[in-house]
Motif scaffolding. Structure first.
Motif, PDB file in Angstrom:
ATOM      1  N   LYS A 206       7.679   3.115   8.984  1.00  0.00           N
ATOM      2  CA  LYS A 206       8.502   3.771  10.003  1.00  0.00           C
ATOM      3  C   LYS A 206       8.136   3.324  11.418  1.00  0.00           C
ATOM      4  O   LYS A 206       8.958   3.413  12.320  1.00  0.00           O
ATOM      5  CB  LYS A 206       8.419   5.285   9.861  1.00  0.00           C
ATOM      6  CG  LYS A 206       9.159   5.763   8.618  1.00  0.00           C
ATOM      7  CD  LYS A 206       9.122   7.252   8.449  1.00  0.00           C
ATOM      8  CE  LYS A 206       9.918   7.642   7.208  1.00  0.00           C
ATOM      9  NZ  LYS A 206       9.978   9.085   7.020  1.00  0.00           N
ATOM     10  N   GLU A 207       6.929   2.797  11.599  1.00  0.00           N
ATOM     11  CA  GLU A 207       6.524   2.270  12.906  1.00  0.00           C
ATOM     12  C   GLU A 207       7.094   0.886  13.175  1.00  0.00           C
ATOM     13  O   GLU A 207       7.288   0.507  14.329  1.00  0.00           O
ATOM     14  CB  GLU A 207       4.993   2.197  12.996  1.00  0.00           C
ATOM     15  CG  GLU A 207       4.312   3.534  13.123  1.00  0.00           C
ATOM     16  CD  GLU A 207       2.788   3.422  13.085  1.00  0.00           C
ATOM     17  OE1 GLU A 207       2.256   2.289  13.096  1.00  0.00           O
ATOM     18  OE2 GLU A 207       2.147   4.469  13.026  1.00  0.00           O
TER      19      GLU A 207
ATOM     20  N   THR B 124       0.814  -1.221   0.000  1.00  0.00           N
ATOM     21  CA  THR B 124       0.000   0.000   0.000  1.00  0.00           C
ATOM     22  C   THR B 124       0.849   1.273   0.000  1.00  0.00           C
ATOM     23  O   THR B 124       0.303   2.370   0.063  1.00  0.00           O
ATOM     24  CB  THR B 124      -0.938   0.022   1.220  1.00  0.00           C
ATOM     25  OG1 THR B 124      -0.160   0.005   2.414  1.00  0.00           O
ATOM     26  CG2 THR B 124      -1.897  -1.155   1.189  1.00  0.00           C
ATOM     27  N   LYS B 125       2.179   1.091  -0.025  1.00  0.00           N
ATOM     28  CA  LYS B 125       3.118   2.222  -0.009  1.00  0.00           C
ATOM     29  C   LYS B 125       2.892   3.116   1.209  1.00  0.00           C
ATOM     30  O   LYS B 125       2.909   4.335   1.128  1.00  0.00           O
ATOM     31  CB  LYS B 125       3.044   3.009  -1.321  1.00  0.00           C
ATOM     32  CG  LYS B 125       3.411   2.169  -2.524  1.00  0.00           C
ATOM     33  CD  LYS B 125       3.208   2.926  -3.827  1.00  0.00           C
ATOM     34  CE  LYS B 125       3.547   2.087  -5.020  1.00  0.00           C
ATOM     35  NZ  LYS B 125       2.761   0.903  -5.211  1.00  0.00           N
ATOM     36  N   ASP B 126       2.687   2.473   2.356  1.00  0.00           N
ATOM     37  CA  ASP B 126       2.393   3.159   3.614  1.00  0.00           C
ATOM     38  C   ASP B 126       3.694   3.435   4.368  1.00  0.00           C
ATOM     39  O   ASP B 126       4.166   2.610   5.153  1.00  0.00           O
ATOM     40  CB  ASP B 126       1.444   2.286   4.451  1.00  0.00           C
ATOM     41  CG  ASP B 126       0.956   2.963   5.707  1.00  0.00           C
ATOM     42  OD1 ASP B 126       1.571   3.963   6.138  1.00  0.00           O
ATOM     43  OD2 ASP B 126      -0.042   2.479   6.276  1.00  0.00           O
ATOM     44  N   THR B 127       4.264   4.618   4.134  1.00  0.00           N
ATOM     45  CA  THR B 127       5.537   4.960   4.766  1.00  0.00           C
ATOM     46  C   THR B 127       5.390   5.167   6.274  1.00  0.00           C
ATOM     47  O   THR B 127       6.333   4.919   7.022  1.00  0.00           O
ATOM     48  CB  THR B 127       6.144   6.220   4.125  1.00  0.00           C
ATOM     49  OG1 THR B 127       5.223   7.303   4.249  1.00  0.00           O
ATOM     50  CG2 THR B 127       6.465   5.980   2.661  1.00  0.00           C
TER      51      THR B 127
ATOM     52  N   GLY C 154      14.057   3.547  -0.568  1.00  0.00           N
ATOM     53  CA  GLY C 154      14.368   2.469  -1.495  1.00  0.00           C
ATOM     54  C   GLY C 154      13.216   1.496  -1.662  1.00  0.00           C
ATOM     55  O   GLY C 154      12.943   1.014  -2.770  1.00  0.00           O
ATOM     56  N   MET C 155      12.507   1.213  -0.571  1.00  0.00           N
ATOM     57  CA  MET C 155      11.355   0.303  -0.653  1.00  0.00           C
ATOM     58  C   MET C 155      10.268   0.890  -1.539  1.00  0.00           C
ATOM     59  O   MET C 155       9.656   0.179  -2.346  1.00  0.00           O
ATOM     60  CB  MET C 155      10.807   0.021   0.745  1.00  0.00           C
ATOM     61  CG  MET C 155      11.697  -0.846   1.596  1.00  0.00           C
ATOM     62  SD  MET C 155      11.078  -0.912   3.300  1.00  0.00           S
ATOM     63  CE  MET C 155      12.451  -1.666   4.128  1.00  0.00           C
ATOM     64  N   MET C 156      10.020   2.184  -1.401  1.00  0.00           N
ATOM     65  CA  MET C 156       8.986   2.833  -2.211  1.00  0.00           C
ATOM     66  C   MET C 156       9.389   2.847  -3.687  1.00  0.00           C
ATOM     67  O   MET C 156       8.568   2.582  -4.563  1.00  0.00           O
ATOM     68  CB  MET C 156       8.720   4.261  -1.714  1.00  0.00           C
ATOM     69  CG  MET C 156       8.093   4.339  -0.330  1.00  0.00           C
ATOM     70  SD  MET C 156       6.501   3.490  -0.216  1.00  0.00           S
ATOM     71  CE  MET C 156       6.977   1.965   0.600  1.00  0.00           C
ATOM     72  N   GLU C 157      10.652   3.146  -3.963  1.00  0.00           N
ATOM     73  CA  GLU C 157      11.134   3.135  -5.345  1.00  0.00           C
ATOM     74  C   GLU C 157      11.058   1.731  -5.937  1.00  0.00           C
ATOM     75  O   GLU C 157      10.636   1.557  -7.085  1.00  0.00           O
ATOM     76  CB  GLU C 157      12.573   3.658  -5.405  1.00  0.00           C
ATOM     77  CG  GLU C 157      12.683   5.141  -5.142  1.00  0.00           C
ATOM     78  CD  GLU C 157      14.119   5.631  -5.015  1.00  0.00           C
ATOM     79  OE1 GLU C 157      15.069   4.799  -5.067  1.00  0.00           O
ATOM     80  OE2 GLU C 157      14.302   6.853  -4.849  1.00  0.00           O
ATOM     81  N   SER C 158      11.443   0.725  -5.154  1.00  0.00           N
ATOM     82  CA  SER C 158      11.413  -0.660  -5.614  1.00  0.00           C
ATOM     83  C   SER C 158       9.987  -1.107  -5.913  1.00  0.00           C
ATOM     84  O   SER C 158       9.735  -1.765  -6.930  1.00  0.00           O
ATOM     85  CB  SER C 158      12.048  -1.571  -4.563  1.00  0.00           C
ATOM     86  OG  SER C 158      11.934  -2.915  -4.947  1.00  0.00           O
ATOM     87  N   SER C 159       9.051  -0.745  -5.036  1.00  0.00           N
ATOM     88  CA  SER C 159       7.649  -1.130  -5.255  1.00  0.00           C
ATOM     89  C   SER C 159       7.106  -0.477  -6.525  1.00  0.00           C
ATOM     90  O   SER C 159       6.333  -1.090  -7.253  1.00  0.00           O
ATOM     91  CB  SER C 159       6.789  -0.732  -4.053  1.00  0.00           C
ATOM     92  OG  SER C 159       7.129  -1.524  -2.937  1.00  0.00           O
ATOM     93  N   ALA C 160       7.536   0.756  -6.801  1.00  0.00           N
ATOM     94  CA  ALA C 160       7.079   1.454  -8.008  1.00  0.00           C
ATOM     95  C   ALA C 160       7.713   0.843  -9.262  1.00  0.00           C
ATOM     96  O   ALA C 160       7.048   0.691 -10.291  1.00  0.00           O
ATOM     97  CB  ALA C 160       7.406   2.937  -7.917  1.00  0.00           C
ATOM     98  N   GLN C 161       8.996   0.475  -9.184  1.00  0.00           N
ATOM     99  CA  GLN C 161       9.707  -0.082 -10.345  1.00  0.00           C
ATOM    100  C   GLN C 161       9.364  -1.539 -10.603  1.00  0.00           C
ATOM    101  O   GLN C 161       9.490  -2.013 -11.733  1.00  0.00           O
ATOM    102  CB  GLN C 161      11.218   0.056 -10.152  1.00  0.00           C
ATOM    103  CG  GLN C 161      11.700   1.477 -10.183  1.00  0.00           C
ATOM    104  CD  GLN C 161      13.156   1.603  -9.771  1.00  0.00           C
ATOM    105  OE1 GLN C 161      13.802   0.624  -9.406  1.00  0.00           O
ATOM    106  NE2 GLN C 161      13.674   2.816  -9.811  1.00  0.00           N
ATOM    107  N   ASN C 162       8.960  -2.258  -9.577  1.00  0.00           N
ATOM    108  CA  ASN C 162       8.630  -3.683  -9.693  1.00  0.00           C
ATOM    109  C   ASN C 162       7.218  -3.926  -9.182  1.00  0.00           C
ATOM    110  O   ASN C 162       7.031  -4.557  -8.147  1.00  0.00           O
ATOM    111  CB  ASN C 162       9.621  -4.528  -8.885  1.00  0.00           C
ATOM    112  CG  ASN C 162      11.041  -4.344  -9.340  1.00  0.00           C
ATOM    113  OD1 ASN C 162      11.376  -4.604 -10.477  1.00  0.00           O
ATOM    114  ND2 ASN C 162      11.887  -3.857  -8.447  1.00  0.00           N
TER     115      ASN C 162
END
Length: 149
Positions: free
Chosen positions: A52-53, A45-48, A78-86
């Motif tokens: 962080k929690e 869900t791309k829940d930053t 990096g996790m957000m970028e990876s989820s967007a790229q993959n």
């Protein structure tokens, strides 16, 4: 004769002081499985905020491409970028939990990403989890892509 009961008492006390408590209680294991589920949900869900929690401040991650992410800000970015790229459906299934002590465990999980065309990328993830403020959190992540996948 009075020394025998006293010696037995000392032996009993000393042995119980050094005996190991069972570390992998069902409750602790379920909390860790829920933590990995929260990680998967946060990635999906791309829940930053959730990420962080559930990550410690000095988290580090080694991804399957060999890139290191060190610290919570770099890891989340990096996790957000990876989820967007993959893009794809991510599934993490916990296979084993090995408690190192009451506040640390190693978690091995099957990690699959199914893309829109139906191709499934099969990997492994290993998490080091620790208790921080009486809550299980992720301290380290290692993603591995087995040869031939």
């Amino acid at each position: 004769m009075k020394t025998l009961p006293f010696l037995l008492y000392l032996l009993l006390i000393s042995s119980s002081a050094f005996s190991q408590n069972p570390l992998n209680t069902k409750g602790e294991s379920q909390e860790i499985i829920n933590l990995i589920g929260s990680y998967s949900t946060a990635r999906e869900t791309k829940d930053t905020v959730l990420l962080k929690e559930i990550l410690v401040e000095d988290v580090d991650q080694l991804v399957s491409s060999g890139v290191w992410r060190k610290g919570i800000d770099e890891a989340v970015k990096g996790m957000m970028e990876s989820s967007a790229q993959n893009p794809g459906d991510r599934i993490l299934k916990v296979e084993s939990i090995r408690f190192l002590n009451p506040d640390a465990a190693i978690v091995d999980a099957r990690y699959e990403i199914k893309n829109a065309s139906g191709i499934v990328r099969k990997m492994w993830s290993t998490f080091v989890v620790v208790t921080e403020t009486e809550q299980w959190k992720i301290s380290a992540i290692r993603n591995m892509l087995p040869v031939g996948n």
